[in-house]
Design an enzyme around this catalytic site. Structure first.
Site, short mmCIF file in Angstrom:
data_model
loop_
_atom_site.label_atom_id
_atom_site.label_comp_id
_atom_site.label_asym_id
_atom_site.label_seq_id
_atom_site.Cartn_x
_atom_site.Cartn_y
_atom_site.Cartn_z
CB ALA A 133 -0.93 -0.02 1.20
CD GLU A 136 -0.89 8.51 0.78
OE1 GLU A 136 -1.04 9.75 0.71
OE2 GLU A 136 -0.33 7.94 1.73
N PRO A 137 -4.56 8.91 -3.27
CG PRO A 137 -6.69 9.29 -2.40
CD PRO A 137 -5.35 8.73 -2.04
N GLY A 140 0.84 9.40 -6.88
CA GLY A 140 1.00 8.23 -7.76
C GLY A 140 2.45 8.11 -8.18
CG ASP A 249 15.08 -1.27 -7.90
OD1 ASP A 249 14.48 -0.39 -8.53
OD2 ASP A 249 16.13 -1.06 -7.25
CD GLN A 288 6.13 -9.68 -48.13
OE1 GLN A 288 5.65 -8.81 -48.86
NE2 GLN A 288 7.32 -10.18 -48.31
N GLY A 349 -12.24 -8.53 -37.00
CA GLY A 349 -13.42 -8.30 -36.15
C GLY A 349 -13.52 -9.31 -35.03
CD GLU A 372 4.84 -3.89 -9.22
OE1 GLU A 372 6.06 -3.96 -9.13
OE2 GLU A 372 4.06 -4.80 -8.92
CB SER A 375 6.22 3.84 -20.20
OG SER A 375 5.70 2.55 -20.39
N1 CAA Z 1 16.27 1.52 -4.34
C1 CAA Z 1 16.57 2.03 -3.13
N2 CAA Z 1 16.64 3.35 -2.89
C2 CAA Z 1 16.39 4.17 -3.92
C3 CAA Z 1 16.06 3.71 -5.21
C4 CAA Z 1 16.00 2.30 -5.39
N3 CAA Z 1 15.67 1.80 -6.57
N4 CAA Z 1 15.86 4.75 -6.02
C5 CAA Z 1 16.07 5.85 -5.27
N5 CAA Z 1 16.40 5.49 -4.01
C6 CAA Z 1 16.73 6.37 -2.87
C7 CAA Z 1 17.60 7.51 -3.33
O1 CAA Z 1 18.97 7.12 -3.24
C8 CAA Z 1 17.24 8.58 -2.36
O2 CAA Z 1 17.92 8.34 -1.15
P1 CAA Z 1 18.47 9.57 -0.27
O3 CAA Z 1 17.26 10.24 0.23
O4 CAA Z 1 19.26 8.91 0.79
O5 CAA Z 1 19.26 10.43 -1.19
C9 CAA Z 1 15.75 8.32 -2.06
O6 CAA Z 1 15.51 6.96 -2.44
C10 CAA Z 1 14.82 9.22 -2.85
O7 CAA Z 1 15.11 9.08 -4.22
P2 CAA Z 1 14.73 10.18 -5.28
O8 CAA Z 1 15.06 11.52 -4.73
O9 CAA Z 1 15.30 9.75 -6.58
O10 CAA Z 1 13.13 10.06 -5.29
P3 CAA Z 1 12.05 10.80 -6.18
O11 CAA Z 1 11.06 11.42 -5.28
O12 CAA Z 1 12.70 11.66 -7.22
O13 CAA Z 1 11.25 9.58 -6.85
C11 CAA Z 1 10.77 7.91 -8.45
C12 CAA Z 1 11.82 8.61 -7.56
C13 CAA Z 1 11.59 6.95 -9.26
C14 CAA Z 1 10.03 8.87 -9.35
C15 CAA Z 1 9.77 7.16 -7.53
O14 CAA Z 1 8.93 8.05 -6.85
C16 CAA Z 1 8.94 6.15 -8.29
O15 CAA Z 1 9.40 5.05 -8.59
N6 CAA Z 1 7.65 6.50 -8.61
C17 CAA Z 1 6.73 5.54 -9.16
C18 CAA Z 1 5.95 4.90 -8.06
C19 CAA Z 1 5.40 3.56 -8.42
O16 CAA Z 1 6.02 2.78 -9.11
N7 CAA Z 1 4.20 3.27 -7.88
C20 CAA Z 1 3.60 2.01 -8.08
C21 CAA Z 1 3.01 1.52 -6.78
S1 CAA Z 1 2.69 -0.20 -6.63
C22 CAA Z 1 1.44 -0.55 -7.69
O17 CAA Z 1 1.57 -0.30 -8.84
C23 CAA Z 1 0.17 -1.15 -7.23
C24 CAA Z 1 0.10 -2.61 -7.14
O18 CAA Z 1 -0.54 -3.08 -6.24
C25 CAA Z 1 0.73 -3.51 -8.15
#
Ligand code: CAA
Length: 401
Positions: A133, A136-137, A140, A249, A288, A349, A372, A375
């Protein structure tokens, strides 16, 4: 093997164990999942028994060590199983993906010994279902802007706020909830909590009526002074955001595998249909125009598969895969959308009506470029690592990766 003095280290074969998992997942998907998928999806029925079967087969905690009730498999085994199940029914696959990647994995990696002992066996055997979780609204793509608050209340925390778009949320026994413990610290003030969903103050809100994944439940969650014991903090206070991103990741590799499976389903249905469908006195596979579509579909799927398998392999080598997982997810999810479009084109169709699986594949494919991380977010993640350098150190719980 040595060629001209160089050791060849590339190996595109699955190991015996991975091949066995693939065979087992394929048999399950084709015999038990595929025959019911269309009907249940159309009726929006959550697949309770099939989720139970996933647990019995060891697919709900695939890479958990056996001591925690898991199957002790590697990540590539999980990827091939995800592919096979997604090929039959993506709604079922996402339940498995969330359980493995977004719930079991972070508890295994960041959980205390007591948390692992308490929760992993239940999750790994599929007796408990988990959810993740974060969204949030108002938060995203900008996941660091969450507002759900966690305040110390005696020895516990009290959580207040709302989460949305939570896969498995309505069915989960355990939710990993991200909440702000210290608003003054921004993203470093976010913490992760293991919330048992029978806790007072936890409730499930509305279920979303979605374009695809009609049988997976996507819920909003409500926290009203929801009591969480202090020992259920995952990692340390302030580490929640990094735990969330590190978890994603791995999750992105799972979604890449899901996209691959749906794409492979589209391809197989299209090859079969093109040979059987006759127009202008010929099977359309002889034209083709159709052949080129099939060739492009197969080529792109293979490229996506290589990226996805590489990301899983790198995890097994103990490498940071932030960029590689984002690449795999980006390419596989964009690919499945192109592939599903072409599949419907080949079916004409007939592809537009619910009698044929490609109609469902087309709708299910769409989410893979959104959840997650969209793109656009995958591109941002990839570009940041290109520009800021490959070796950005992430640190969680004293571990740098
Ligand atoms: N692993 C670990 N730490 C990481 C990291 C990673 N992959 N990427 C960044 N960090 C760390 C950074 O090193 C940084 O650490 P410090 O504060 O110590 O410097 C911290 O995290 C913050 O990083 P950023 O400043 O880069 O963060 P940001 O606010 O710019 O956001 C983002 C980065 C990549 C945009 C991130 O917000 C993101 O991935 N957004 C998308 C969210 C998402 O995927 N949501 C899906 C939810 S789940 C779902 O889909 C529902 C479901 O049920 C399937």
């Amino acid at each position: 093997m040595l060629i001209s003095g160089f050791r060849v280290q590339m190996d595109f074969e699955l190991t015996e164990e991975q091949a066995m998992v693939k065979k087992m997942a394929s048999a399950f998907a084709q015999k038990e999942v595929k025959p019911v998928a269309d009907r249940m999806d159309r009726q929006g029925i959550y697949p309770t028994e099939l989720v139970q079967r996933l647990g019995e087969m060891g697919f709900m905690g695939m890479f958990l060590p056996q001591e925690f009730g898991g199957s002790g498999m590697d990540l590539l085994s999980y990827v091939v199983a995800m592919e096979e199940i997604s090929k039959a029914w993506a709604s079922l696959a996402v339940v498995m993906s969330v359980q493995n990647s977004l719930v079991c994995a972070p508890i295994l990696r960041f959980g205390s010994p007591a948390q692992k002992k308490k929760y992993l066996a239940l999750l790994g055997r599929g007796q408990w279902l988990g959810c993740y979780a974060l969204t949030e609204p108002g938060s995203g793509s900008d996941a660091g802007s969450i507002q759900t608050r966690a305040r110390r209340v005696g020895k516990d925390y009290g959580l207040n706020g709302n989460k949305i778009f939570t896969t498995n949320g309505s069915r989960a026994d355990l939710a990993i909830v991200y909440a702000v413990t210290d608003p003054a610290k921004g993203k470093k003030g976010i913490s992760a909590f293991l919330v048992e969903t029978n806790s007072p103050g936890f409730s499930v809100g509305k279920l979303e009526d979605k374009l695809g994944l009609r049988s997976s439940e996507t819920a909003s969650l409500i926290f009203e002074d929801c009591r969480v014991p202090r020992e259920n903090l995952l990692g340390e206070e302030g580490e929640g955001f990094r735990i969330a991103l590190a978890t994603l990741d791995g999750g992105r590799i799972g979604i890449a595998a899901q996209a691959l499976g749906i794409a492979q389903g589209c391809l197989e249905e299209s090859v079969a249909y093109a040979q059987q469908r006759r127009q202008f006195g010929h099977a359309i596979a002889e034209f083709q125009a159709i052949q080129w579509m099939l060739a492009d579909m197969a080529t792109e799927i293979d490229a996506a598969r290589l990226l996805t398998y590489r990301a899983a392999w790198l995890v097994e080598q103990g490498k940071t895969v932030t960029k590689e997982a984002a690449m795999a997810k980006l390419f596989a999810s964009e690919t499945v959308n192109r592939v599903a479009y072409k599949a419907i084109q080949i079916f004409g169709g007939y592809g537009y009506i619910k009698e044929f699986a490609v109609e469902r594949f087309f709708r299910d494919a769409r989410i893979t470029t959104l959840y997650e991380g969209t793109s656009e977010i995958q591109r941002l993640v990839i570009a940041r690592r290109l520009i800021d350098g490959e070796e950005i150190a992430h640190e969680v719980d004293g571990e740098t990766f």
